[in-house]
Design a protein around this motif. Structure first.
Motif, mmCIF file in Angstrom:
data_model
loop_
_atom_site.group_PDB
_atom_site.id
_atom_site.type_symbol
_atom_site.label_atom_id
_atom_site.label_comp_id
_atom_site.label_asym_id
_atom_site.label_seq_id
_atom_site.Cartn_x
_atom_site.Cartn_y
_atom_site.Cartn_z
ATOM 1 N N ALA A 437 0.844 -1.097 -0.045
ATOM 2 C CA ALA A 437 0.047 -0.107 -0.049
ATOM 3 C C ALA A 437 0.701 1.402 -0.054
ATOM 4 O O ALA A 437 0.461 2.213 -0.597
ATOM 5 C CB ALA A 437 -0.942 -0.102 1.172
ATOM 6 N N PHE A 438 2.056 1.192 0.699
ATOM 7 C CA PHE A 438 3.062 2.336 0.483
ATOM 8 C C PHE A 438 3.303 2.634 -0.691
ATOM 9 O O PHE A 438 3.739 3.762 -1.110
ATOM 10 C CB PHE A 438 4.158 2.058 1.634
ATOM 11 C CG PHE A 438 5.157 3.116 1.419
ATOM 12 C CD1 PHE A 438 5.027 4.172 2.384
ATOM 13 C CD2 PHE A 438 6.597 2.842 0.788
ATOM 14 C CE1 PHE A 438 5.922 5.305 2.122
ATOM 15 C CE2 PHE A 438 7.436 3.838 0.976
ATOM 16 C CZ PHE A 438 7.262 4.802 1.323
ATOM 17 N N VAL A 439 3.559 1.792 -1.611
ATOM 18 C CA VAL A 439 4.253 1.647 -3.074
ATOM 19 C C VAL A 439 2.998 2.609 -3.844
ATOM 20 O O VAL A 439 3.097 3.201 -4.622
ATOM 21 C CB VAL A 439 4.626 0.226 -3.309
ATOM 22 C CG1 VAL A 439 4.977 0.387 -4.900
ATOM 23 C CG2 VAL A 439 5.986 0.039 -2.809
ATOM 24 N N LEU A 440 1.800 1.808 -3.627
ATOM 25 C CA LEU A 440 0.724 2.061 -4.542
ATOM 26 C C LEU A 440 0.133 3.532 -4.084
ATOM 27 O O LEU A 440 -0.377 4.098 -4.816
ATOM 28 C CB LEU A 440 -0.481 0.978 -4.289
ATOM 29 C CG LEU A 440 -0.056 -0.271 -5.197
ATOM 30 C CD1 LEU A 440 -1.280 -1.073 -4.845
ATOM 31 C CD2 LEU A 440 0.331 -0.318 -6.378
ATOM 32 N N GLY A 441 0.370 4.031 -2.789
ATOM 33 C CA GLY A 441 -0.194 5.131 -2.498
ATOM 34 C C GLY A 441 0.072 6.542 -3.140
ATOM 35 O O GLY A 441 -0.633 7.342 -3.679
ATOM 36 N N PRO A 442 1.540 6.642 -3.422
ATOM 37 C CA PRO A 442 1.715 8.034 -4.240
ATOM 38 C C PRO A 442 1.091 8.045 -5.596
ATOM 39 O O PRO A 442 0.726 9.116 -6.151
ATOM 40 C CB PRO A 442 3.247 7.861 -4.332
ATOM 41 C CG PRO A 442 3.611 7.182 -3.279
ATOM 42 C CD PRO A 442 2.697 6.085 -3.072
ATOM 43 N N ILE A 443 0.868 6.784 -6.182
ATOM 44 C CA ILE A 443 0.353 6.857 -7.616
ATOM 45 C C ILE A 443 -1.035 7.176 -7.572
ATOM 46 O O ILE A 443 -1.572 7.652 -8.271
ATOM 47 C CB ILE A 443 0.736 5.187 -8.202
ATOM 48 C CG1 ILE A 443 2.031 5.041 -8.414
ATOM 49 C CG2 ILE A 443 -0.137 5.359 -9.733
ATOM 50 C CD1 ILE A 443 2.313 3.317 -9.049
ATOM 51 N N LEU A 444 -1.868 6.593 -6.276
ATOM 52 C CA LEU A 444 -3.189 6.917 -6.191
ATOM 53 C C LEU A 444 -3.586 8.247 -6.052
ATOM 54 O O LEU A 444 -4.349 8.970 -6.532
ATOM 55 C CB LEU A 444 -3.886 6.015 -4.985
ATOM 56 C CG LEU A 444 -5.347 6.174 -4.556
ATOM 57 C CD1 LEU A 444 -6.150 5.956 -5.681
ATOM 58 C CD2 LEU A 444 -5.542 5.400 -3.337
ATOM 59 N N GLU A 445 -2.638 8.948 -5.064
ATOM 60 C CA GLU A 445 -2.776 10.318 -4.742
ATOM 61 C C GLU A 445 -2.492 11.178 -6.157
ATOM 62 O O GLU A 445 -3.324 12.144 -6.448
ATOM 63 C CB GLU A 445 -1.617 10.653 -3.581
ATOM 64 C CG GLU A 445 -1.939 12.137 -3.318
ATOM 65 C CD GLU A 445 -0.757 12.571 -2.305
ATOM 66 O OE1 GLU A 445 -0.763 13.816 -1.966
ATOM 67 O OE2 GLU A 445 0.273 11.846 -2.042
ATOM 68 N N ALA A 446 -1.486 11.106 -6.924
ATOM 69 C CA ALA A 446 -1.199 11.736 -8.058
ATOM 70 C C ALA A 446 -2.276 11.631 -8.876
ATOM 71 O O ALA A 446 -2.685 12.708 -9.418
ATOM 72 C CB ALA A 446 0.105 11.234 -8.534
ATOM 73 N N SER A 447 -3.089 10.530 -9.085
ATOM 74 C CA SER A 447 -4.189 10.186 -9.957
ATOM 75 C C SER A 447 -5.343 11.195 -9.283
ATOM 76 O O SER A 447 -6.122 11.735 -10.429
ATOM 77 C CB SER A 447 -4.442 8.710 -10.433
ATOM 78 O OG SER A 447 -3.030 8.150 -10.640
ATOM 79 N N VAL A 448 -5.584 10.823 -8.274
ATOM 80 C CA VAL A 448 -6.777 11.318 -7.664
ATOM 81 C C VAL A 448 -6.598 13.067 -7.859
ATOM 82 O O VAL A 448 -7.550 13.978 -8.033
ATOM 83 C CB VAL A 448 -7.052 11.150 -6.428
ATOM 84 C CG1 VAL A 448 -8.062 12.054 -5.334
ATOM 85 C CG2 VAL A 448 -7.343 9.681 -5.920
ATOM 86 N N ARG A 449 -5.486 13.819 -7.407
ATOM 87 C CA ARG A 449 -5.051 15.070 -7.783
ATOM 88 C C ARG A 449 -5.282 15.590 -9.219
ATOM 89 O O ARG A 449 -6.051 16.506 -9.301
ATOM 90 C CB ARG A 449 -3.865 15.609 -7.325
ATOM 91 C CG ARG A 449 -3.614 15.043 -5.400
ATOM 92 C CD ARG A 449 -4.373 16.102 -4.690
ATOM 93 N NE ARG A 449 -3.718 17.373 -4.596
ATOM 94 C CZ ARG A 449 -2.786 17.559 -3.799
ATOM 95 N NH1 ARG A 449 -2.182 16.718 -2.937
ATOM 96 N NH2 ARG A 449 -2.353 18.975 -3.844
ATOM 97 N N GLN A 450 -5.092 14.958 -10.102
ATOM 98 C CA GLN A 450 -4.826 15.269 -11.415
ATOM 99 C C GLN A 450 -6.470 15.254 -11.948
ATOM 100 O O GLN A 450 -6.758 16.186 -12.550
ATOM 101 C CB GLN A 450 -3.884 14.224 -12.236
ATOM 102 C CG GLN A 450 -2.515 14.460 -12.151
ATOM 103 C CD GLN A 450 -1.800 13.309 -12.718
ATOM 104 O OE1 GLN A 450 -2.367 12.276 -13.507
ATOM 105 N NE2 GLN A 450 -0.521 13.333 -12.584
ATOM 106 N N SER A 451 -7.326 14.057 -11.395
ATOM 107 C CA SER A 451 -8.507 14.150 -11.808
ATOM 108 C C SER A 451 -9.191 15.269 -11.344
ATOM 109 O O SER A 451 -10.326 15.823 -11.982
ATOM 110 C CB SER A 451 -9.097 12.816 -11.349
ATOM 111 O OG SER A 451 -8.392 11.876 -11.754
#
Length: 552
Positions: A437-451
């Motif tokens: 989850a620590f590895v996937l977290g930054p990708i999820l945050e960046a995608s949410v913010r961009q959306s």
């Protein structure tokens, strides 16, 4: 395609390029074995060397380091439960248990075979489907990536060997740790507590080495100092026929799954190995075997891991989109050579594209030939005395962690997470979901913010993308199927419990002995008993019938 492959083999079979393929896979395996020294640091150190090399030769060597390190990380994951890379975390679940059961040889052997098959299938797919898959991958925008990361986090919760709520708790902690540092858009510090060392957030190496490396060392010392359970020399490295039978379908599924996930920007080895493990656990006849030494839990993720590391070159070379930090460094190496990856790479520089593709086939064959006989050497680590092994392991962990950023703070982080890993081991919490989850977290945050930036803050955008809707629908369907299966499994248990419900007190039979003791043969049977029913049939008691039978 055939003309391109022939051209590529002409480039890859050049003696200089063959030498650099060999150097790349050997270096990759070596740095994969050493915890803390991953392909990122190694490729960063070797970037100045690429100035003096031909562009095709430089990329061939760097690619060999990348996919070679994927197998090297398997060795320490299986033997010492120390994943050198995030993608190797999943291998520790069953690979380490196999080593403790005396089956380290088959675990590493099937990992080598699966990695080779996955790499070859991925290279063939890369050559055939690169243009089409590049267009499909381009359709995954930020909204679709949010859905993909949500799917990945849901898969994370299925990896825990304990209860579901413990896995969810660890995943939540991993997401919390992933947001420590500067905000990626505004630059505002978050959860840093005025510490300059936390401005860049927690380092994956510090967390993984602490939870898995130091935590495992402390746990084994607490158990009496037994770092390994393999006392005898392991002679069989090749998997048995039964192992091959159990691993055949996981390798096939892992090859296809890893290839398609690797093509997606942001997919990579972590998500592919994670998805493969969850898939194998889902389709297994006995899911309880996973986490206890199931060879399918090694074969599937390792195959998917290597397949995705190969297919990840599709978005890099065809679209100019690096999927992870390592490919970003390779992207930089191409720019240093004056070559811009993108749609124009294949028509303008076919020797580089097809040369790299052909070299991957050769490199995977080299990995298989080199690693199968060398597995026995690494297995001997399990026979090293506990004092020497603990000292060596701690030194490698601390030196490797310090070498990433030369910051003593990282060493304290490793020790702190080591104590946390030891406590989690004692309380039954699995560290795997936390790290992933620590590895996937930054990708999820960046995608949410961009959306949200695209939609002006309207959350409805997350269900407006067809790809995202498809992923959410598949996720809902999976939850529905799991719920129905749980209900079906619960029905037999309810029926079994119903059989053991005691009868009403008024129907409890009274033994003959007690009645005989009270009233002898002439005692009247009590209502509700079998004797009473017999007496009511012809007006005689059971004792009278028995007397008539003796007279006859």
């Amino acid at each position: 395609m055939l003309d391109g492959l022939l051209q590529g083999f002409g480039v890859a079979l050049d003696p200089i390029n063959l030498l650099y393929v060999f150097v790349g896979v050997v270096i990759g395996t070596a740095i994969g074995v050493l915890p803390g020294l991953g392909p990122t640091a190694t490729i960063a150190l070797l970037l100045p060397l690429t100035y003096a090399l031909d562009p095709a030769t430089a990329i061939i060597m760097l690619a060999g380091i990348y996919y070679g390190s994927m197998y090297g990380g398997t060795i320490t994951s299986v033997l010492l439960r120390m994943p050198g890379e995030a993608a190797s975390v999943v291998t520790t679940f069953d690979g380490y248990q196999m080593a403790k059961q005396g089956r380290a040889g088959p675990a590493l052997g099937i990992a080598a075979i699966g990695s080779f098959i996955g790499g070859v299938i991925s290279v063939i797919g890369l050559a055939i489907f690169a243009p089409m898959l590049a267009e499909a991958a381009l359709a995954f925008g930020p909204v679709a990536m949010v859905a993909l990361m949500v799917l990945g986090l849901m898969l994370v919760t299925s990896l825990g060997t304990g209860s579901m709520w413990k896995a969810l708790t660890m995943a939540a902690v991993g997401l919390l740790l992933s947001v420590v540092g500067q905000d990626p858009i505004s630059g505002v510090p978050r959860f840093t507590f005025d510490s300059a060392s936390l401005l860049d957030g927690f380092d994956f190496v510090a967390i993984a080495m602490g939870l898995f490396g130091v935590g495992e060392i402390l746990h084994n010392l607490e158990q009496g100092g037994h770092m390994q359970l393999v006392a005898k020399k392991i002679k069989r490295i090749l998997p048995t026929r039964e192992d091959a039978k159990q691993s055949a379908l996981p390798i096939a599924r892992g090859s296809l799954l890893g290839f398609f996930i690797g093509v997606l920007p942001g997919g990579g080895g972590v998500l592919s190995s994670l998805a493969s493990y969850a898939l194998e656990k889902r389709v297994a006849k006995d899911p309880s075997r996973f986490g206890k030494g199931a060879i399918e839990g090694v074969a599937g993720p390792e195959t998917a891991n290597n397949a995705s590391s190969t297919s990840a070159f599709v978005p890099l070379l065809v679209l100019g989109i690096p999927s992870n930090v390592v490919l970003a460094l390779i992207f930089g190496a191409l720019l240093i050579q004056g070559i811009t990856p993108g749609p124009g790479l294949i028509p303008n520089h076919p020797d580089i594209f097809w040369g790299v593709v052909a070299s991957m086939l050769i490199g995977n064959a080299m990995l298989l030939v080199l690693n199968m006989p060398m597995v026995g050497i690494f297995i001997q680590l399990l026979r090293v005395p506990i004092g020497i092994l603990v000292t060596f392991a701690m030194a490698i962990v601390l030196i490797g962690t310090f070498s990433i950023s030369n910051d003593p703070f990282d060493i304290w982080l490793v020790l702190g997470f080591g104590v946390l890993g030891w406590l989690m081991k004692r309380t039954g919490f699995d560290p795997g979901p936390l790290v992933l989850a620590f590895v996937l977290g930054p990708i999820l945050e960046a995608s949410v913010r961009q959306s949200l930036l695209i939609s002006g803050g309207d959350p409805a955008i997350f269900v407006s993308d067809p790809i995202a809707i498809t992923i959410y629908s598949a996720l809902a369907l999976g939850f529905g199927i799991a719920f129905v299966r749980r209900l079906r499994k619960g029905k037999p248990a309810l029926l079994e419990q119903a059989r053991h419900i005691p009868p009403p007190t008024g129907l409890v039979p009274v033994t003959r002995g007690k009645r005989a003791g009270k009233g002898g043969a002439d005692a009247s049977p009590e209502p509700g008993t079998d004797d009473a029913a017999a007496a009511d049939a012809d007006g005689r008691s059971e004792e009278e019938r028995a007397e008539d039978a003796r007279r006859r």
